[in-house]
Design a protein around this motif. Structure first.
Motif: not given
Length: 257
Positions: A82-105
């Motif tokens: 579920r963490a990955i699910l919501y980070y992926e959803r965040a990434a679609r609304l905040l493309p290129g956001n460093a915090d989202v990409q860091f936590n998703l990685g």
């Protein structure tokens, strides 16, 4: 894990925007729920924080920072899928956001299934990067702005009696029209790309992937694996993995991004 920098700094204005847009409909206060979720998270009360952020979504509001913080809550609770699910959803609304990409990685490093993926042709990567550069709400704002500017310059070219101003206004109107059409085409391309690229995350601890809905097991997937949905058949969905393997799973074991 990056927790609070984006949460407080960039999320407030996003949620406030939703408040201004929907307040006329008597909706609940998402900004208050968001700040409550932040406070509960900082106190280590992750389940209560999770419920606060979920209330925002249940009220009909959707924002990248809300999904980002839901991902943080699930990460703290050890719910990596579920963490990955919501980070992926965040990434679609905040493309290129460093915090989202860091936590998703970071959370992607914890999942069982890892794939060797061949790189797409560089022109495909370039095109997809262009589509992901602007979130759809921003594209809509850009389209509206270019449209209004084009109309204003057209009106100015009609009403002015000064030849120089009329010429400049006409040229700016043409430029605004070109940018309006370009932004509109980019929005349409992004919309069609998202519509044709339905992705999901496996949420079950262990999932048997079948050759067909009534076939035999071909391989196993685990929580957190990201897949692409190709088609549905009753309670089954056909999935495609990053390494292009194909199989069928029950729809109940995954959730669409």
């Amino acid at each position: 894990m990056r927790e609070s920098r984006m949460s407080v700094a960039s999320a407030r204005w996003v949620v406030l925007l939703f408040v201004l847009v929907f307040s006329a409909y008597g909706a609940s206060d998402p900004e208050r729920a968001f700040q409550e979720g932040i406070s509960l998270y900082q106190e280590g009360r992750y389940e209560e924080s999770l419920r606060a952020f979920e209330r925002i979504l249940e009220s009909g509001y959707e924002a990248g920072p809300v999904y980002y913080n839901l991902g943080n809550c699930h990460f703290k609770r050890g719910e990596m899928g579920r963490a990955i699910l919501y980070y992926e959803r965040a990434a679609r609304l905040l493309p290129g956001n460093a915090d989202v990409q860091f936590n998703l990685g970071l959370v992607n490093q914890t999942i069982v299934d890892q794939f060797e993926v061949e790189d797409d042709f560089f022109l495909i990567r370039l095109w997809r990067g262009l589509l992901d550069l602007f979130p759809k709400p921003l594209l809509l704002a850009i389209i509206g702005s270019f449209y209004l500017l084009t109309i204003l310059f057209v009106i100015a070219s009609i009403l002015t009696s000064r030849r120089g101003v009329r010429l400049v206004s006409r040229r700016l109107a043409v430029l605004g029209g070109i940018l309006f059409v370009t932004a509109g085409l980019l929005f349409l391309a992004r919309h069609l790309d998202e519509k044709g690229r339905i992705e999901a995350v496996i949420l079950a601890d262990r999932t048997d992937v079948m050759s067909a809905p009534t076939g035999t097991e071909v391989f196993v997937l685990h929580e957190g694996t990201k897949v692409r949905i190709d088609r549905r058949q009753g309670e089954w969905v056909e999935i495609i993995l990053p390494d292009r393997k194909v199989g069928w799973v029950k729809a109940e074991v995954l959730d669409v991004i």
